[in-house]
Design an enzyme around this catalytic site. Structure first.
Site, mmCIF file in Angstrom:
data_model
loop_
_atom_site.group_PDB
_atom_site.id
_atom_site.type_symbol
_atom_site.label_atom_id
_atom_site.label_comp_id
_atom_site.label_asym_id
_atom_site.label_seq_id
_atom_site.Cartn_x
_atom_site.Cartn_y
_atom_site.Cartn_z
ATOM 1 N N ASN A 100 40.971 38.745 47.384
ATOM 2 C CA ASN A 100 40.352 37.594 48.220
ATOM 3 C C ASN A 100 40.014 36.486 47.430
ATOM 4 O O ASN A 100 40.203 35.276 48.071
ATOM 5 C CB ASN A 100 39.363 38.184 49.302
ATOM 6 N N TYR A 146 34.469 52.524 40.259
ATOM 7 C CA TYR A 146 33.948 51.257 39.523
ATOM 8 C C TYR A 146 34.908 50.905 38.287
ATOM 9 O O TYR A 146 35.471 49.601 38.454
ATOM 10 C CB TYR A 146 32.581 51.246 38.944
HETATM 11 P P1 NAD Z 1 23.911 43.594 41.395
HETATM 12 O O1 NAD Z 1 24.106 44.698 41.949
HETATM 13 O O2 NAD Z 1 22.445 43.096 41.203
HETATM 14 O O3 NAD Z 1 24.729 42.242 42.129
HETATM 15 C C1 NAD Z 1 25.907 42.603 42.729
HETATM 16 C C2 NAD Z 1 25.843 41.710 43.906
HETATM 17 O O4 NAD Z 1 27.122 41.840 44.542
HETATM 18 C C3 NAD Z 1 24.864 42.151 44.780
HETATM 19 O O5 NAD Z 1 24.039 41.091 45.349
HETATM 20 C C4 NAD Z 1 25.420 42.645 45.916
HETATM 21 O O6 NAD Z 1 24.664 42.867 47.086
HETATM 22 C C5 NAD Z 1 26.686 42.170 45.970
HETATM 23 N N1 NAD Z 1 27.812 42.863 46.724
HETATM 24 C C6 NAD Z 1 28.245 44.259 46.448
HETATM 25 N N2 NAD Z 1 29.260 44.347 47.113
HETATM 26 C C7 NAD Z 1 29.631 43.273 47.845
HETATM 27 C C8 NAD Z 1 30.694 42.944 48.753
HETATM 28 N N3 NAD Z 1 31.557 44.008 49.158
HETATM 29 N N4 NAD Z 1 30.620 41.860 49.054
HETATM 30 C C9 NAD Z 1 29.781 40.845 48.985
HETATM 31 N N5 NAD Z 1 28.750 41.015 48.208
HETATM 32 C C10 NAD Z 1 28.756 42.238 47.619
HETATM 33 O O7 NAD Z 1 24.580 43.881 39.611
HETATM 34 P P2 NAD Z 1 24.514 42.633 38.465
HETATM 35 O O8 NAD Z 1 23.937 43.479 37.503
HETATM 36 O O9 NAD Z 1 23.910 41.444 38.867
HETATM 37 O O10 NAD Z 1 26.380 42.421 38.216
HETATM 38 C C11 NAD Z 1 26.986 41.491 38.859
HETATM 39 C C12 NAD Z 1 28.152 41.589 38.291
HETATM 40 O O11 NAD Z 1 28.458 41.726 37.027
HETATM 41 C C13 NAD Z 1 29.021 42.830 39.028
HETATM 42 O O12 NAD Z 1 30.397 42.360 39.177
HETATM 43 C C14 NAD Z 1 28.969 43.638 37.764
HETATM 44 O O13 NAD Z 1 30.101 44.813 37.933
HETATM 45 C C15 NAD Z 1 29.062 42.878 36.515
HETATM 46 N N6 NAD Z 1 28.531 43.565 35.324
HETATM 47 C C16 NAD Z 1 26.986 43.709 35.297
HETATM 48 C C17 NAD Z 1 26.796 44.485 34.239
HETATM 49 C C18 NAD Z 1 25.335 44.572 33.942
HETATM 50 O O14 NAD Z 1 24.938 45.290 32.823
HETATM 51 N N7 NAD Z 1 24.362 44.171 34.500
HETATM 52 C C19 NAD Z 1 27.644 44.904 33.166
HETATM 53 C C20 NAD Z 1 28.877 44.721 33.699
HETATM 54 C C21 NAD Z 1 29.387 44.127 34.575
#
Ligand code: NAD
Ligand code: UDP
Length: 312
Positions: A100, A146
């Site tokens: 999307n 994931y």
């Molecule tokens: P988080 O869970 O705090 O943030 C993810 C956000 O995405 C949340 O606000 C959630 O409500 C929203 N979300 C989830 N599914 C959704 C959907 N179907 N539609 C709309 N919104 C949706 O996690 P984060 O740590 O802030 O991670 C953010 C991104 O970074 C993610 O994509 C994660 O995979 C990636 N990431 C994070 C880390 C880490 O260590 N924090 C490491 C690798 C990758």
């Protein structure tokens, strides 16, 4: 840098809310799109009164149509307990979310950045991990919804780039921590800090000798913005993470020291497919983005601990 209209999916989450804040501070218009599954309005409350900020409650598995110049695709639960809560939905979010945002980028001629992950390397047999390593991932385990969702998203990004000419950027984020992680997030940094502050046992999964490399959120957000604005034709994937590597036992000891807690360490079973080691090679980020982390684990844990203390 000229000001832009920027869409941040997952903008109400931990990393997303810091990113929205920094983009606004740089004078951009920010549209934050989130379904609030793991994100919280509280994370973006302080941005709501800014006329250059908009919040849209929407799920990325449904098509999105908003005019924008740049898209950061962060929507996806990141903590193992949260992404394993509804694995089918996690896989849909990874794959259909990518489709999307790519369709939107094609339509608006926007540049689009994908938040990929060190999980694409799985339980790595190459250590530390360079971007050229293809990974060692279980395709049907409990983490696969994931890991494989994120791997398929990378595939779709490159196919839209090759087939449709979409301007893509891919970052592979290694374990990131900081204020606005949920206290009940289930990831190791928030678990250990909350347990230490409450005087509860610190739960070490397995023998605690598995390693991770922890990056403070401010460093990571700087890397995301540099990658988005990097030279034309540089797509990545590029690793963003802090190469400092710690065992979970070392992390627990550091948290106990910084909190002054007397909590005891207890061992719990190791979750399935838990990677044994993880450390990024960040030469490419240094060369292309002039980026490397500046905040040590001890320095980053202090404001993180202060944040959780406030919430108790
Ligand atoms: P988080 O869970 O705090 O943030 C993810 C956000 O995405 C949340 O606000 C959630 O409500 C929203 N979300 C989830 N599914 C959704 C959907 N179907 N539609 C709309 N919104 C949706 O996690 P984060 O740590 O802030 O991670 C953010 C991104 O970074 C993610 O994509 C994660 O995979 C990636 N990431 C994070 C880390 C880490 O260590 N924090 C490491 C690798 C990758
Ligand atoms: N972990 C732990 N105790 C906890 C939570 C996690 O020992 O209370 C371990 C977990 O088994 C893993 C590491 O800490 O080896 C990092 O886990 P996290 O869920 O933070 O992230 P990921 O495994 O996705 O890197």
């Amino acid at each position: 840098m000229p000001h832009k209209r920027i869409l941040v999916t997952g903008g109400a989450g931990f990393i997303g809310s810091h990113l929205c804040e920094k983009l606004l501070n740089q004078g951009n218009e920010v549209i934050c799109l989130d379904n609030l599954f793991t994100g919280r309005k509280e994370n973006i409350l302080h941005l709501m009164s800014n006329l250059h900020f908009e919040f849209i409650r929407h799920d990325v598995i449904e098509p999105i149509y908003v005019e924008c110049d740049q898209i950061y695709n962060l929507a996806c639960p990141a903590s193992p307990p949260h992404y394993q809560f509804d694995p089918v939905k996690t896989a849909k979010t990874g794959v259909m979310g990518a489709l999307n945002v790519l369709e939107l980028a094609r339509h608006c001629k926007a540049r689009v950045l994908q938040a990929s992950t060190s999980e694409v390397y799985g339980d790595p047999e190459v250590h530390p991990q360079p971007e050229s390593y293809w990974g060692h991932v279980n395709p049907n385990g409990v983490r696969s919804c994931y890991d494989e969702g994120k791997r398929m998203a990378e595939t779709l990004f490159f196919d839209y780039h090759r087939q449709e000419g979409v301007d893509i950027k891919i970052v592979r984020i290694f374990n990131t921590y900081g204020p606005r992680m949920r206290p009940d997030d289930g990831r190791v940094v928030s678990n250990f800090i909350m347990q230490a502050l409450r005087g509860e046992d610190i739960t070490i999964y397995g023998d605690g000798k598995q390693t991770r490399s922890f990056c403070y959120v401010d460093d990571l957000v700087e890397g995301l913005i540099r990658m988005m604005n990097s030279r034309d034709g540089f797509t990545g994937p590029v690793n963003l993470g802090n190469p400092g590597e710690f065992t979970m036992l070392e992390l627990a000891e550091l948290v106990l020291k910084l909190t002054g807690s007397a909590s005891k360490l207890v061992h719990k079973p190791l979750p399935q497919d838990d990677p044994t080691q993880r450390r990024p090679v960040i030469d490419l980020a240094e060369k292309e983005l002039g980026w490397k982390p500046t905040i040590s684990l001890a320095d980053g844990l202090e404001p993180t601990i202060a944040y959780f203390k406030d919430r108790l």
